[in-house]
Design an enzyme around this catalytic site. Structure first.
Site: not given
Length: 360
Positions: A72-74, A76-77
């Protein structure tokens, strides 16, 4: 050569479709989203699905050639608020644990480019050094899915690792992009395509959107009308924002290039490169979230082909050499094969000014 993968944070299976296209068997899919797991089980009943916390997944008995996935990238987004201390930023460590258990020949890790930003760089450097300490040669760079036949500008960080050998990033296959019209134009009058039920917008929204020209943004909902003859902007999983800046729930993709409505789930899936036979399960919001979180299958296929070429070269020679190969694209929901350039020689890659991967 029998090739297989363990898929982590699988979602609705975009990366796995790409690897399947090039001969990789999926030994396990791991995800805690029960609606994404419904999609996987419906479309590929033969793929073993571990539905639940990745911490409970045991890979010690699986003999896989590779481990693939996108944690999951939230956190880093740069599309949302981003938070360097988001606990999801640590989920790559579970990916790392699975790699230590399975001891695969290669790894593929996908994430947002924001992972390379200064505030997140410590996480990324820790990730790279951890895999290097296990004996993996790491290559990474930013790839734009539009350069691989996907009708969407979608940049992603791709990390490739070969245990004792190098894997080069795939080079772009398309100098002329696949456009929105090419991808979804035929769906305008199609009433039978799966996952293709348009939203019923309020009359005042329809009236306002009817006035928008291509590329113009609705100031109330901060969404723009797509250009017909360009790739789409990035399809996102989040709900977007309302007139007062408040976060909206549900699925809120861009506005259709001609019609006064947002894209349907199927149109969004086409723009991600999914074939029409891949059916999304769950609520419409869940379907949209799955599409927005997915790796575009044609990009996944390009990565898979590069991995396979490097694996075959590593078995045949002490130094890998480029191999010609093919890449898939999706136009009007059909997967077609296109010629591809050779894979570049092994290198560490960084993002160039135009967003393409360039060798250093």
């Amino acid at each position: 050569m029998k090739l297989s993968v363990i898929s982590l944070f699988t979602g609705c299976g975009g990366l796995d479709l790409g690897f399947e296209e090039h001969g990789f068997e999926t030994l396990a899919c791991v995800d805690n989203d029960y609606e994404a797991c419904k999609t996987l089980r419906f479309n590929r009943p033969n793929w073993p699905v571990h539905e639940g916390d990745i911490k409970d997944f045991d890979a010690t008995k699986l003999n896989a050639t590779g481990v693939v996935g996108g944690p999951p990238c939230q956190g880093f987004s740069t599309a949302g608020k981003g938070n360097v201390d988001d606990p999801r930023n640590q989920l790559w460590r579970q990916y790392f644990r699975v790699v230590t258990e399975a001891k695969p020949d290669f790894i593929v890790l996908e994430n947002v480019p924001g992972m390379l930003h200064a505030k997140n760089r410590a996480h990324f450097d820790d990730l790279v050094s951890s895999f290097q300490n296990l004996g993996y040669n790491i290559t990474f760079g930013i790839l734009n899915a539009a350069d691989f036949g996907v009708p969407q500008n979608r940049k992603r960080l791709i990390v490739l690792g070969g245990r004792g050998f190098s894997i080069s990033l795939p080079t772009p296959t398309h100098t002329e992009p696949i456009t929105v019209e090419m991808a979804i134009g035929d769906l305008e009058t199609n009433t039978t395509a799966p996952n293709h039920k348009p939203n019923r917008h309020a009359p005042h929204v329809v009236a306002r959107w009817s006035l928008l020209k291509e590329g113009e943004t609705d100031p109330n909902y901060r969404r723009s009308r797509l250009y017909a003859n360009r790739p789409s902007c990035t399809i996102r999983a989040g709900g977007g924002y309302g007139p007062k800046g408040n976060h909206l729930g549900g699925f809120h993709p861009p506005i259709h290039h001609r019609l006064p409505r947002q894209l349907t789930v199927r149109e969004s899936a086409r723009i991600q490169g999914f074939p029409d036979h891949w059916i999304l399960k769950g609520s419409k919001t869940a379907q949209g979230r799955q599409i927005g979180n997915a790796v575009a299958p044609p990009l996944g296929a390009a990565i898979a082909k590069a991995v396979r070429a490097a694996l075959e070269d590593s078995k045949d020679a002490t130094a890998p050499t480029p191999n010609p190969n093919i890449q898939s694209t999706s136009t009007n929901g059909q997967l077609t094969l296109l010629p591809r350039n050779n894979i570049p020689s092994p290198s560490t890659t960084i993002e160039s000014r135009d967003g393409h991967a360039s060798a250093q």
